[in-house]
Design an enzyme around this catalytic site. Sequence first.
Site, PDB file in Angstrom:
ATOM      1  N   SER A  15      -7.147 -21.899 -25.680  1.00  0.00           N
ATOM      2  CA  SER A  15      -7.088 -23.170 -26.412  1.00  0.00           C
ATOM      3  C   SER A  15      -8.468 -23.573 -26.944  1.00  0.00           C
ATOM      4  CB  SER A  15      -6.490 -24.280 -25.541  1.00  0.00           C
ATOM      5  OG  SER A  15      -7.357 -24.661 -24.506  1.00  0.00           O
ATOM      6  N   MET A  93     -12.904 -14.687 -18.434  1.00  0.00           N
ATOM      7  CA  MET A  93     -13.056 -14.722 -16.985  1.00  0.00           C
ATOM      8  C   MET A  93     -13.698 -13.454 -16.429  1.00  0.00           C
ATOM      9  SD  MET A  93     -12.404 -17.663 -16.581  1.00  0.00           S
ATOM     10  CE  MET A  93     -11.432 -19.071 -16.117  1.00  0.00           C
ATOM     11  N   ARG A  94     -14.859 -13.124 -16.951  1.00  0.00           N
ATOM     12  CA  ARG A  94     -15.624 -11.980 -16.452  1.00  0.00           C
ATOM     13  C   ARG A  94     -17.060 -12.419 -16.267  1.00  0.00           C
ATOM     14  NH1 ARG A  94     -13.405  -6.906 -15.415  1.00  0.00           N
ATOM     15  NH2 ARG A  94     -15.482  -6.123 -15.904  1.00  0.00           N
ATOM     16  N   ASN A 110     -21.292 -20.562 -23.660  1.00  0.00           N
ATOM     17  CA  ASN A 110     -20.120 -20.667 -22.793  1.00  0.00           C
ATOM     18  C   ASN A 110     -19.704 -22.127 -22.680  1.00  0.00           C
ATOM     19  OD1 ASN A 110     -18.183 -19.840 -20.751  1.00  0.00           O
ATOM     20  ND2 ASN A 110     -19.573 -20.710 -19.217  1.00  0.00           N
ATOM     21  N   HIS A 112     -17.871 -24.597 -19.868  1.00  0.00           N
ATOM     22  CA  HIS A 112     -17.506 -24.630 -18.451  1.00  0.00           C
ATOM     23  C   HIS A 112     -16.917 -26.005 -18.127  1.00  0.00           C
ATOM     24  CE1 HIS A 112     -17.608 -23.631 -14.218  1.00  0.00           C
ATOM     25  NE2 HIS A 112     -18.116 -24.830 -13.990  1.00  0.00           N
TER      26      HIS A 112
HETATM   27  C1  GAR Z   1     -11.260 -23.793 -19.954  1.00  0.00           C
HETATM   28  O1  GAR Z   1     -11.062 -24.964 -19.221  1.00  0.00           O
HETATM   29  C2  GAR Z   1     -12.684 -23.295 -19.806  1.00  0.00           C
HETATM   30  O2  GAR Z   1     -13.617 -24.341 -19.720  1.00  0.00           O
HETATM   31  C3  GAR Z   1     -12.595 -22.552 -18.500  1.00  0.00           C
HETATM   32  O3  GAR Z   1     -11.363 -21.880 -18.566  1.00  0.00           O
HETATM   33  C4  GAR Z   1     -10.443 -22.632 -19.364  1.00  0.00           C
HETATM   34  C5  GAR Z   1      -9.925 -21.711 -20.431  1.00  0.00           C
HETATM   35  O4  GAR Z   1      -8.914 -22.353 -21.161  1.00  0.00           O
HETATM   36  N1  GAR Z   1     -13.699 -21.658 -18.348  1.00  0.00           N
HETATM   37  C6  GAR Z   1     -14.242 -21.373 -17.168  1.00  0.00           C
HETATM   38  O5  GAR Z   1     -13.829 -21.824 -16.113  1.00  0.00           O
HETATM   39  C7  GAR Z   1     -15.421 -20.434 -17.230  1.00  0.00           C
HETATM   40  N2  GAR Z   1     -16.204 -20.523 -16.044  1.00  0.00           N
HETATM   41  P1  GAR Z   1      -8.559 -21.842 -22.614  1.00  0.00           P
HETATM   42  O6  GAR Z   1      -8.255 -20.353 -22.490  1.00  0.00           O
HETATM   43  O7  GAR Z   1      -7.337 -22.611 -22.982  1.00  0.00           O
HETATM   44  O8  GAR Z   1      -9.725 -22.107 -23.523  1.00  0.00           O
END
Ligand code: GAR
Length: 219
Positions: A15, A93-94, A110, A112
């Site tokens: 998203s 997620m890597r 990034n 977060h």
């Molecule tokens: C988001 O909330 C992003 O901030 C988080 O994963 C989700 C991905 O959602 N990222 C992390 O936690 C990285 N450490 P999305 O695929 O809908 O963008």
Amino acid sequence: MSRARLGILISGRGSNMAALVAAAADPAYPADAALVLANRDDAAGLQHAAARGVPTAVVASKPFGKDREAFERALDARLRQSSVDLVCLAGFMRLLTPWFVGQWRDRLINIHPSILPAFKGLDTHARALADGVRWHGCTVHYVRAEMDAGPIIAQAVVPVHPDDTEQQLADRVLAAEHRIYPMAVRLVAEGRAPVIGERVALHPSVSVQETTLTNPQEA
Ligand code: GAR
């Protein structure tokens, strides 16, 4: 000025990638979605990107097993093939090795889901609720080899309500993420958020509204 070519890395829903792609659909936006790349072929975001005419690719991480750098060399090659200028991690997620981070230093950002440096790592919303914080949010930052660390470009805060569920809080933060990530990418693409001495030295033209989102009504 030519538009920065974004390589957007996803692992799932995508998203935040969709928010960047939507922003880049505006010809006045200073960046173009050059490539959406996933490390797994079932990442739902791939279809969204393809439906909007954005080139997509998969560099599967699984076949590389524990050899993270070998995976990243394949990733790096694919990004360069698309002449990417700026890599945006969007739910990728890597954990990245120092090698990859070094290749893209100050051209790798990034998002977060916390107000860094609080709540690095996973399950940020559950941990925020468990700690009873009143405010939570999200951060866009340049990536360094240490997890969820690096010069901060933009942050948004949202209130934590006493009766919030983890999902409600996550949704509130996500809405803020979708606003602040395109804002941050704009600043980077325009060269108005350079890193100097391991901090982002914002150009004098940058307003507070371009790096922070503090109105919970808007989030
Ligand atoms: C988001 O909330 C992003 O901030 C988080 O994963 C989700 C991905 O959602 N990222 C992390 O936690 C990285 N450490 P999305 O695929 O809908 O963008």
